[in-house]
Structures are given as structure tokens and as C-alpha cells.
Design a protein around this motif. Sequence first.
Motif, PDB file in Angstrom:
ATOM      1  N   PRO A  88       6.709  18.512  69.891  1.00 35.30           N
ATOM      2  CA  PRO A  88       7.200  17.448  71.655  1.00 35.30           C
ATOM      3  C   PRO A  88       8.513  18.336  71.934  1.00 35.30           C
ATOM      4  O   PRO A  88       8.352  18.121  73.193  1.00 35.30           O
ATOM      5  N   ARG A  89       9.558  18.488  71.441  1.00 36.48           N
ATOM      6  CA  ARG A  89      11.162  18.473  72.340  1.00 36.48           C
ATOM      7  C   ARG A  89      10.472  19.869  73.201  1.00 36.48           C
ATOM      8  O   ARG A  89      11.037  20.432  74.105  1.00 36.48           O
ATOM      9  N   PHE A  90       9.998  20.938  72.344  1.00 38.69           N
ATOM     10  CA  PHE A  90      10.336  21.910  72.375  1.00 38.69           C
ATOM     11  C   PHE A  90       8.718  21.966  74.147  1.00 38.69           C
ATOM     12  O   PHE A  90       8.484  22.120  75.199  1.00 38.69           O
ATOM     13  N   GLY A  91       7.572  21.568  73.415  1.00 41.29           N
ATOM     14  CA  GLY A  91       6.111  20.729  74.518  1.00 41.29           C
ATOM     15  C   GLY A  91       6.767  20.253  75.672  1.00 41.29           C
ATOM     16  O   GLY A  91       5.869  20.615  76.933  1.00 41.29           O
ATOM     17  N   GLY A  92       7.072  19.002  75.554  1.00 38.81           N
ATOM     18  CA  GLY A  92       7.400  18.201  76.652  1.00 38.81           C
ATOM     19  C   GLY A  92       8.616  19.362  78.151  1.00 38.81           C
ATOM     20  O   GLY A  92       7.892  19.079  79.473  1.00 38.81           O
ATOM     21  N   TRP A  93       9.133  20.410  78.181  1.00 39.81           N
ATOM     22  CA  TRP A  93       9.958  21.370  78.743  1.00 39.81           C
ATOM     23  C   TRP A  93       8.939  22.153  79.130  1.00 39.81           C
ATOM     24  O   TRP A  93       8.751  22.684  80.013  1.00 39.81           O
ATOM     25  N   LEU A  94       7.715  22.866  78.425  1.00 36.06           N
ATOM     26  CA  LEU A  94       6.746  23.818  78.678  1.00 36.06           C
ATOM     27  C   LEU A  94       6.210  23.142  79.326  1.00 36.06           C
ATOM     28  O   LEU A  94       5.837  24.212  80.428  1.00 36.06           O
ATOM     29  N   VAL A  95       5.766  21.873  79.341  1.00 34.12           N
ATOM     30  CA  VAL A  95       4.994  21.234  80.204  1.00 34.12           C
ATOM     31  C   VAL A  95       5.242  20.941  81.910  1.00 34.12           C
ATOM     32  O   VAL A  95       4.577  20.888  82.880  1.00 34.12           O
ATOM     33  N   ALA A  96       6.682  20.592  81.698  1.00 26.39           N
ATOM     34  CA  ALA A  96       7.223  20.087  82.752  1.00 26.39           C
ATOM     35  C   ALA A  96       7.433  21.312  83.572  1.00 26.39           C
ATOM     36  O   ALA A  96       7.658  21.179  84.771  1.00 26.39           O
ATOM     37  N   VAL A 127       9.122  15.756  80.878  1.00 27.28           N
ATOM     38  CA  VAL A 127      10.847  15.621  80.867  1.00 27.28           C
ATOM     39  C   VAL A 127      10.891  14.203  80.012  1.00 27.28           C
ATOM     40  O   VAL A 127      12.101  14.517  78.806  1.00 27.28           O
ATOM     41  N   ALA A 128      10.991  13.402  80.401  1.00 28.85           N
ATOM     42  CA  ALA A 128      10.771  11.911  79.383  1.00 28.85           C
ATOM     43  C   ALA A 128      10.609  12.290  78.319  1.00 28.85           C
ATOM     44  O   ALA A 128      11.390  11.966  77.661  1.00 28.85           O
ATOM     45  N   LEU A 129       9.481  12.955  78.011  1.00 32.58           N
ATOM     46  CA  LEU A 129       8.739  12.994  76.720  1.00 32.58           C
ATOM     47  C   LEU A 129       9.859  14.288  75.676  1.00 32.58           C
ATOM     48  O   LEU A 129      10.288  13.455  74.892  1.00 32.58           O
ATOM     49  N   ALA A 130      10.166  15.268  76.576  1.00 33.44           N
ATOM     50  CA  ALA A 130      10.772  15.945  75.613  1.00 33.44           C
ATOM     51  C   ALA A 130      12.231  15.175  75.099  1.00 33.44           C
ATOM     52  O   ALA A 130      13.238  16.064  74.663  1.00 33.44           O
TER      53      ALA A 130
END
Length: 143
Positions: A88-96, A127-130
Motif C-alpha cells: 500500500p505504500r507504493f500502491g496508494g501513489w500508483l492509484v493516485a 494519497v491518504a492511504l499512501a
Amino acid sequence: MSSATTTSATPRRAALADPGYQAFVILRTGLTVAPILFGLDKFTNLLVDWPTYLAPWINDVVPGSAQAAMYAVGVIEIVAGLVVALAPRFGGWLVAGWLAGIILNLLTIPGHYDIALRDFGLLLGAVALARLAQRYHGTRQSR
């Protein structure tokens, strides 16, 4: 053995009681399930007629039809959802980043500004998730 169970359950309960961790779990779950679900729907168009959301100028640039482009979009969204689930640290930015591209696409189609605004809210959630994933990285919960 009873004390071992109590000891391993105590940190889990403490983490689950933390509102920040609860927000992390909610965002991680939602941003895993939604991209996978919508990515799969790109192949069936059961929920939405997805090709109508592709800006004409993008349709002119990509090879093939708008539906063929949606197949590629679907694969990307499924992968993005899986990345959120696993990292999720990377995935949040990917989705954003993906949502930023979708927003740009929607802003070039008259009459789709409301959807672009909704997707901006989703981008903020990603972004909040990341950021929350950065905070809770390595927090493993015993089952």
C-alpha cells in the motif's frame, strides 16, 4: 498457552482500536476492491459503458477501438488494486497517479466534470492511504 494467545491478541486489539489504523484498513480495502472490480468491468461493461468515458483525442491516439483501450485500462486497474493490497505504500501513489490521468481525461470531455471532481476525492483518499501506509508499514496483525 492461554497467556500466549492473550499476548498476541493484545497488540492486535490495540491496533484495531487506533482510529488511524482503522482509516488505513478502510482505505486499503476500498482502494484494493474498487480498482479490481472496475477493472474487471472494463471487459464486460455491466456497470458502465466505459468507452464513452474515453476522451476522443485519446481514442485518436491509442491504437484500436475505445473498447480495446478499455481492456488495457482494465488490466492496469486490476494490477493497481493488487499492488495496493500487497504494497500500500507504493500502491496508494500508483492509484493516485492513475486517478490524476483519469481526471485529465475527464476534464477534456464536456459534461464529465462531476465525475472528475469525484475522482479527485478518490485521488485524495489514495494519497491518504499512501501516507497512512508509511505510518503503519510493518504493522502485522496476528490472526
